[in-house]
Scaffold this motif. Structure first.
Motif, PDB file in Angstrom:
ATOM      1  N   GLY A   1      20.255  38.077  27.180  1.00 15.90           N
ATOM      2  CA  GLY A   1      20.920  37.144  28.083  1.00 15.90           C
ATOM      3  C   GLY A   1      20.371  35.736  27.968  1.00 15.90           C
ATOM      4  N   ARG A   2      19.093  35.594  27.628  1.00 21.00           N
ATOM      5  CA  ARG A   2      18.529  34.263  27.455  1.00 21.00           C
ATOM      6  C   ARG A   2      19.083  33.586  26.204  1.00 21.00           C
ATOM      7  N   VAL A   3      19.359  34.388  25.176  1.00 16.78           N
ATOM      8  CA  VAL A   3      19.973  33.849  23.969  1.00 16.78           C
ATOM      9  C   VAL A   3      21.323  33.224  24.319  1.00 16.78           C
ATOM     10  N   LEU A   4      22.150  33.975  25.020  1.00 12.43           N
ATOM     11  CA  LEU A   4      23.480  33.472  25.371  1.00 12.43           C
ATOM     12  C   LEU A   4      23.382  32.304  26.344  1.00 12.43           C
ATOM     13  N   ALA A   5      22.458  32.358  27.300  1.00 11.98           N
ATOM     14  CA  ALA A   5      22.282  31.246  28.245  1.00 11.98           C
ATOM     15  C   ALA A   5      21.940  29.959  27.495  1.00 11.98           C
ATOM     16  N   HIS A   6      21.114  30.067  26.460  1.00 12.37           N
ATOM     17  CA  HIS A   6      20.741  28.909  25.638  1.00 12.37           C
ATOM     18  C   HIS A   6      21.969  28.338  24.926  1.00 12.37           C
ATOM     19  N   GLU A   7      22.773  29.210  24.314  1.00 10.36           N
ATOM     20  CA  GLU A   7      23.956  28.739  23.587  1.00 10.36           C
ATOM     21  C   GLU A   7      24.974  28.108  24.531  1.00 10.36           C
TER      22      GLU A   7
ATOM     23  N   LEU B   1      32.027  40.362  39.102  1.00  8.68           N
ATOM     24  CA  LEU B   1      30.810  40.316  38.299  1.00  8.68           C
ATOM     25  C   LEU B   1      29.687  39.743  39.142  1.00  8.68           C
ATOM     26  N   PRO B   2      28.497  40.321  39.102  1.00  5.62           N
ATOM     27  CA  PRO B   2      27.396  39.781  39.895  1.00  5.62           C
ATOM     28  C   PRO B   2      26.925  38.448  39.351  1.00  5.62           C
ATOM     29  N   SER B   3      26.607  37.538  40.252  1.00  6.55           N
ATOM     30  CA  SER B   3      26.003  36.284  39.823  1.00  6.55           C
ATOM     31  C   SER B   3      24.504  36.485  39.697  1.00  6.55           C
ATOM     32  N   GLY B   4      23.845  35.520  39.091  1.00  6.03           N
ATOM     33  CA  GLY B   4      22.403  35.638  38.921  1.00  6.03           C
ATOM     34  C   GLY B   4      21.663  35.715  40.228  1.00  6.03           C
ATOM     35  N   ARG B   5      22.205  35.126  41.280  1.00  4.07           N
ATOM     36  CA  ARG B   5      21.514  35.125  42.568  1.00  4.07           C
ATOM     37  C   ARG B   5      21.513  36.495  43.230  1.00  4.07           C
ATOM     38  N   GLN B   6      22.301  37.427  42.747  1.00  2.00           N
ATOM     39  CA  GLN B   6      22.347  38.742  43.372  1.00  2.00           C
ATOM     40  C   GLN B   6      21.193  39.627  42.943  1.00  2.00           C
ATOM     41  N   PHE B   7      20.476  39.234  41.916  1.00  2.00           N
ATOM     42  CA  PHE B   7      19.413  40.072  41.398  1.00  2.00           C
ATOM     43  C   PHE B   7      18.187  39.238  41.101  1.00  2.00           C
ATOM     44  N   SER B   8      17.050  39.658  41.604  1.00  2.09           N
ATOM     45  CA  SER B   8      15.831  38.893  41.369  1.00  2.09           C
ATOM     46  C   SER B   8      15.168  39.275  40.071  1.00  2.09           C
ATOM     47  N   THR B   9      15.483  40.437  39.538  1.00  2.00           N
ATOM     48  CA  THR B   9      14.914  40.857  38.259  1.00  2.00           C
ATOM     49  C   THR B   9      15.945  41.666  37.500  1.00  2.00           C
TER      50      THR B   9
ATOM     51  N   TRP C   1      27.856  43.299  31.159  1.00  4.51           N
ATOM     52  CA  TRP C   1      27.721  43.028  32.602  1.00  4.51           C
ATOM     53  C   TRP C   1      26.276  42.671  32.913  1.00  4.51           C
ATOM     54  N   GLU C   2      25.346  43.418  32.357  1.00  2.34           N
ATOM     55  CA  GLU C   2      23.926  43.164  32.555  1.00  2.34           C
ATOM     56  C   GLU C   2      23.511  41.840  31.912  1.00  2.34           C
ATOM     57  N   MET C   3      23.984  41.595  30.700  1.00  2.00           N
ATOM     58  CA  MET C   3      23.659  40.348  30.017  1.00  2.00           C
ATOM     59  C   MET C   3      24.125  39.148  30.828  1.00  2.00           C
ATOM     60  N   MET C   4      25.339  39.229  31.373  1.00  2.00           N
ATOM     61  CA  MET C   4      25.861  38.111  32.137  1.00  2.00           C
ATOM     62  C   MET C   4      25.135  37.943  33.465  1.00  2.00           C
ATOM     63  N   GLY C   5      24.620  39.037  34.023  1.00  2.00           N
ATOM     64  CA  GLY C   5      23.789  38.912  35.209  1.00  2.00           C
ATOM     65  C   GLY C   5      22.561  38.062  34.917  1.00  2.00           C
ATOM     66  N   ARG C   6      21.957  38.270  33.745  1.00  2.00           N
ATOM     67  CA  ARG C   6      20.799  37.483  33.329  1.00  2.00           C
ATOM     68  C   ARG C   6      21.186  36.030  33.076  1.00  2.00           C
ATOM     69  N   VAL C   7      22.324  35.808  32.402  1.00  2.00           N
ATOM     70  CA  VAL C   7      22.801  34.446  32.161  1.00  2.00           C
ATOM     71  C   VAL C   7      22.970  33.705  33.487  1.00  2.00           C
ATOM     72  N   ASN C   8      23.593  34.352  34.450  1.00  2.00           N
ATOM     73  CA  ASN C   8      23.825  33.700  35.734  1.00  2.00           C
ATOM     74  C   ASN C   8      22.542  33.523  36.531  1.00  2.00           C
ATOM     75  N   GLU C   9      21.583  34.413  36.331  1.00  2.00           N
ATOM     76  CA  GLU C   9      20.288  34.241  36.966  1.00  2.00           C
ATOM     77  C   GLU C   9      19.640  32.949  36.473  1.00  2.00           C
ATOM     78  N   ILE C  10      19.713  32.698  35.176  1.00  2.00           N
ATOM     79  CA  ILE C  10      19.123  31.489  34.600  1.00  2.00           C
ATOM     80  C   ILE C  10      19.876  30.244  35.059  1.00  2.00           C
ATOM     81  N   TRP C  11      21.210  30.303  35.039  1.00  2.00           N
ATOM     82  CA  TRP C  11      22.005  29.117  35.363  1.00  2.00           C
ATOM     83  C   TRP C  11      22.170  28.866  36.858  1.00  2.00           C
ATOM     84  N   SER C  12      21.655  29.779  37.685  1.00  2.00           N
ATOM     85  CA  SER C  12      21.733  29.557  39.138  1.00  2.00           C
ATOM     86  C   SER C  12      20.964  28.310  39.548  1.00  2.00           C
ATOM     87  N   GLN C  13      19.941  27.908  38.772  1.00  2.00           N
ATOM     88  CA  GLN C  13      19.180  26.705  39.104  1.00  2.00           C
ATOM     89  C   GLN C  13      20.050  25.451  39.019  1.00  2.00           C
TER      90      GLN C  13
END
Length: 291
Positions: A234-240, A26-34, A133-145
Motif C-alpha cells: 500500500g505504501r508503494v501505491l500511495a507513493h505513486e 471501502l474503509p478509509s485510512g482513518r477507520q484502522f489504526s494498524t 481492499w486491504e491495500m487501499m485501506g493502507r493507502v487511505n491511512e497514509i493520505w488521511s494526513q
C-alpha cells in the motif's frame, strides 16, 4: 465507495452472495489504526481467517526516479516517473477510528483499479478484492494526513498486452525498456473521470523498481509484492498516487517523507505541510497530473 467489480474476461459483475462480491463502502485510512486491525476487519467481513503478515526484516531503503521521454502514440511524449517504492520506517502512524472524523474539506477521489491477468508470473496479479481492499485501506491511512480519501470506483480484471515481447525479453535476460513495460497496460477501460491504478505481481522482476507513474496516460503502476519484505505494498501505491498529485521526489529528512528516495531507517509515509497543500490543489481539479 466501490460501485462494481468487473471481470473484463466475461464483462459480468458478481451476483449477491458471490464470495468475490465487494463490501461497501471501502474503509478509509482513518477507520484502522494498524494493518492488523484492517486484516481482522477483512476476516470478519468474509468469514475467513486473515492472512498472516510476513515477519519484518531489516531494510535498506532504495528509491530511484527515471524520467524517460520517448515517442508515444499520437505524438504524445512518454513521461514515466519510476520509483522503487520500498517501504521502510517505524510502521503505520496512529490515525483516527472512524469516517466521521473527516472534515468538510475532505477530498474524495475516484480510483479505478485494474488487476492484470497474464501467463507470465511477474505480471499476473494474484490479488483479488480482499487484498486490494486491504491495500487501499493502507493507502487511505497514509493520505488521511492530507484529508484525501481514495474511493474505488471499480475493480477490473484485464488481460495484459504485449506478452510475447515481454516473454522474449525474459528469455534474453532483459533489459526491459520503459516503453515496453508500459505497453503491457490495456487502455480501452481507462477511467476518464478520475484516477487509474494498474496492479501487477512484481514489477521489480522486469525493471528493478516496484512502482511507476505514467503521466501521459495518466495512470499509476504498482506491484502487489513489497520488495522490502515489509508486507506494505500500500505504501508503494500511495507513493505513486503522490506523483499523480504533482508531488516529486524530495531529499531525505530527519522525520522521513512519503516522496523521499534513498532514505534508510525512516518513516517514509509522512508529508510536509507544503506537500499537502500542493497535493490538495491538484486533487481539487478532480483529475490526475499529466506534467
Amino acid at each position: 465507495m466501490i460501485t462494481r467489480f468487473l471481470d473484463a474476461r466475461s464483462n459480468e459483475c458478481p451476483k449477491a452472495g458471490d464470495p468475490d462480491r465487494l463490501p461497501s463502502p471501502l474503509p478509509s485510512g482513518r477507520q484502522f489504526s494498524t494493518l492488523t486491525a484492517l486484516k481482522q476487519r477483512v476476516a470478519g467481513s468474509v468469514g475467513g481467517g486473515a492472512r498472516e503478515s510476513r515477519p519484518q526484516k531489516g531494510v535498506r531503503g532504495l528509491n530511484r526516479t527515471m524520467a524517460t521521454r520517448s515517442k508515444a502514440p499520437r505524438g504524445l511524449a512518454l513521461l514515466i516517473t519510476v520509483c522503487v517504492a520500498v517501504a521502510c520506517g517505524d510502521g503505520p502512524a496512529t490515525v483516527g477510528t472512524g469516517p466521521t472524523e473527516h472534515s468538510a474539506t475532505t477530498l474524495r477521489l475516484p480510483l479505478r483499479v485494474h488487476l492484470l491477468t497474464s501467463r507470465l508470473e511477474p505480471i499476473h496479479a494474484k490479488s483479488e478484492w480482499r487484498a486490494v481492499w486491504e491495500m487501499m485501506g493502507r493507502v487511505n491511512e497514509i493520505w488521511s494526513q492530507a484529508d484525501i480519501v481514495w474511493e474505488i470506483e471499480a475493480m477490473i480484471r484485464e488481460f495484459a498486452q504485449s506478452e510475447d515481447e515481454i516473454e522474449a525479453l525474459f528469455q534474453e535476460g532483459g533489459p526491459f525498456p520503459p516503453a515496453v513495460i508500459v505497453s503491457i497496460l490495456p487502455r480501452d477501460r481507462l477511467f476518464t473521470d478520475g484516477w487509474d491504478a494498474f496492479i501487477i505481481h512484481d514489477l521489480t522482476r522486469m525493471a528493478g523498481f516496484a512502482g511507476a507513474y505514467i503521466a501521459f496516460l495518466p495512470a499509476a503502476l504498482s506491484s502487489e509484492v513489497d520488495p522490502a519484505g515489509l508486507d506494505d505494498p500500500g505504501r508503494v501505491l500511495a507513493h505513486e498516487l503522490g506523483h499523480s498529485l504533482t508531488l516529486l521526489h524530495v531529499d531525505c529528512t530527519e522525520t522521513g517523507n512519503l516522496m523521499a528516495p534513498l532514505c534508510d531507517g525512516q518513516d517514509r509515509t509522512r508529508l510536509s505541510a507544503e506537500q499537502i497543500a500542493q497535493a490538495r490543489i491538484q486533487a481539487e481539479t478532480r483529475a490526475p497530473a499529466t506534467f
